[in-house]
Design a protein around this motif. Structure first.
Motif, short mmCIF file in Angstrom:
data_model
loop_
_atom_site.label_atom_id
_atom_site.label_comp_id
_atom_site.label_asym_id
_atom_site.label_seq_id
_atom_site.Cartn_x
_atom_site.Cartn_y
_atom_site.Cartn_z
N LYS A 1 -76.04 27.74 -52.45
CA LYS A 1 -76.89 26.66 -51.93
C LYS A 1 -76.35 26.15 -50.60
CE LYS A 1 -79.26 24.78 -55.96
NZ LYS A 1 -79.68 23.54 -56.63
N ASN A 2 -75.05 26.05 -50.50
CA ASN A 2 -74.45 25.60 -49.26
C ASN A 2 -74.72 26.58 -48.13
OD1 ASN A 2 -72.71 23.67 -47.83
ND2 ASN A 2 -71.29 25.39 -47.66
N LYS B 1 -78.35 26.08 -47.04
CA LYS B 1 -78.53 24.88 -46.23
C LYS B 1 -78.00 25.08 -44.82
CE LYS B 1 -78.06 21.76 -50.20
NZ LYS B 1 -77.18 20.76 -50.85
N LYS C 1 -80.23 27.86 -43.16
CA LYS C 1 -81.66 27.57 -43.26
C LYS C 1 -82.48 28.84 -43.53
CE LYS C 1 -81.66 23.40 -40.41
NZ LYS C 1 -82.30 22.66 -39.31
N LYS D 1 -81.98 27.50 -51.38
CA LYS D 1 -81.60 26.11 -51.64
C LYS D 1 -82.15 25.60 -52.97
CE LYS D 1 -82.45 21.44 -49.85
NZ LYS D 1 -83.11 20.65 -48.79
#
Length: 394
Positions: A352-353, A356, A359, A321
């Protein structure tokens, strides 16, 4: 004070059951294997156990002694002749005989005052010396003691030729500033070489050990991974690596052997090494932050003060992230994928998505897969024919 470049003796008590974390029990084979690794790593002294615990413990200590390491092997004893006899059965030539230094412990454990403890120290250490043993005096609860009482008891032991005094912060109550002052003042009470033994109840065992050495202690009592009662002790790996940077002193410990040693002890303890554990944690040379990675790719010294090569390791860039364009480009460039600014930005946004949503970090293989998809998409867009707009006029 320390002489520049002086050698600090590292004494490891990992094998002493009394200093292990609750529930940790080493088999005889594990004790010998750990002792072998400690010796190979360059530890000066191994405190191999407490003979008074019984025949099984005596057997374990004897097994370590029989390896004939160059490293000194000692046993830990209470202030009693029966403990000394048990150490003799184990075959050691050196013992640490421990006596309470604080008046609270003197009165609770021995129902004695300082002069009576000094007399008992004289009797028991005299007995051990008559039996041919080299003796170090251990000062239990020294950090809560009157230094004059320590001077009295250490003085009695010094007359019998003990080779060292162990100042123990048994409850882990000290901070580096008070540790420094204690050890500095203790030099006025005894000429014996001082070893510092720190517990980690406040998370300061390493810092206190380094402070003690700066103040004039010449030996550090440590354990692998900080194993010990309650919050544990000063970790060998931290003290050995930090010492040259904080006190201009050195040990005989080989840093490249620390990972193997710690892995062995963790396995024998049926435990795992925390990923962020200083010196030996899996993540301590791992970088995700975009700012950090961008700097590292130009010069590793920008965000890495400890050279991983010293420990036989390498730094690693991971994608998640907090990553930036430089990290994505670096991971892709490693397999020949050259990304321009626009493609790299799209890859970073998708990565990045993913981070996220899951996790977790994004594996390099997946980052490259996304990059290939974006490169193919860009190529398709470049090859698409221009569209003509046709308007009908009345």
């Amino acid at each position: 004070m320390l002489k520049t470049g002086s050698h600090i003796q590292i004494n490891d008590t990992t094998l002493r059951d009394g200093e292990q974390a609750p529930g940790v029990v080493f088999t005889l084979a594990e004790k010998v294997a750990i002792a072998r690794e400690l010796a190979a790593a360059g530890v000066d002294e191994i405190e191999a156990g407490t003979p008074a615990m019984g025949d099984e413990e005596v057997e374990g200590i004897a097994a370590v002694v029989s390896q004939n390491f160059c490293t000194r092997v000692t046993a830990w004893c209470r202030l009693s002749e029966t403990d000394v006899d048990a150490a003799l059965r184990a075959g050691v030539k050196h013992v640490n005989i421990s006596a309470p230094m604080s008046r609270l412990q003197m009165r609770v454990k021995l129902k004695a005052e300082p002069d009576e403890v000094a007399a008992r120290v004289t009797r028991v250490i005299g007995y051990a010396r008559e039996k041919g043993l080299e003796v170090a005096l251990g000062g239990e609860d020294s950090s809560r003691a009157d230094l004059r009482d320590i001077g009295l008891i250490a003085g009695a032991a010094a007359k019998l030729g003990v080779f060292r005094f162990r100042f123990a912060d048994t409850l882990g109550l000290l901070d580096p500033f008070s540790t420094y002052e204690y050890i500095k003042r203790l030099r006025d009470e005894t000429d014996l070489p001082i070893e510092f033994h720190g517990h980690n109840d406040l998370g300061l065992a390493t810092a206190n050990t380094l402070a003690a050495i700066r103040a004039g202690a010449s030996a550090a009592s440590v354990t692998v991974l900080g194993l010990g009662e309650r919050a544990g002790n000063a970790p060998l790996e931290e003290v050995a690596v930090a010492l040259p940077r904080t006190a201009d002193a050195r040990t005989g410990v080989d840093p490249t052997r620390l990972m193997e040693l710690c892995d062995l002890v963790a396995k024998a303890s049926r435990d795992s090494i925390p990923r962020a554990k200083p010196i030996v944690g899996a993540d301590i040379f791992t970088h995700e932050s975009g700012i950090h990675v961008a700097g590292l790719l130009h010069d590793v010294r920008t965000y890495q003060g400890l050279d991983p090569a010293m420990l036989g390791r390498r730094h690693k860039v991971v994608i998640g992230k907090h990553s930036g364009l430089a990290a994505v480009r670096s991971v892709c460039a490693a397999v020949g994928l050259d990304l321009d600014n626009s493609v790299a930005a799209r890859v970073l946004a998708r990565v990045k998505n993913i981070a996220k949503t899951t996790k977790t970090l994004v594996p390099d293989a997946r980052v490259r897969s996304v990059a290939r998809q974006e490169l193919e998409g860009a190529e398709t867009r470049d090859m698409a024919p221009a569209r003509a707009e046709l308007r009908l006029h009345p």
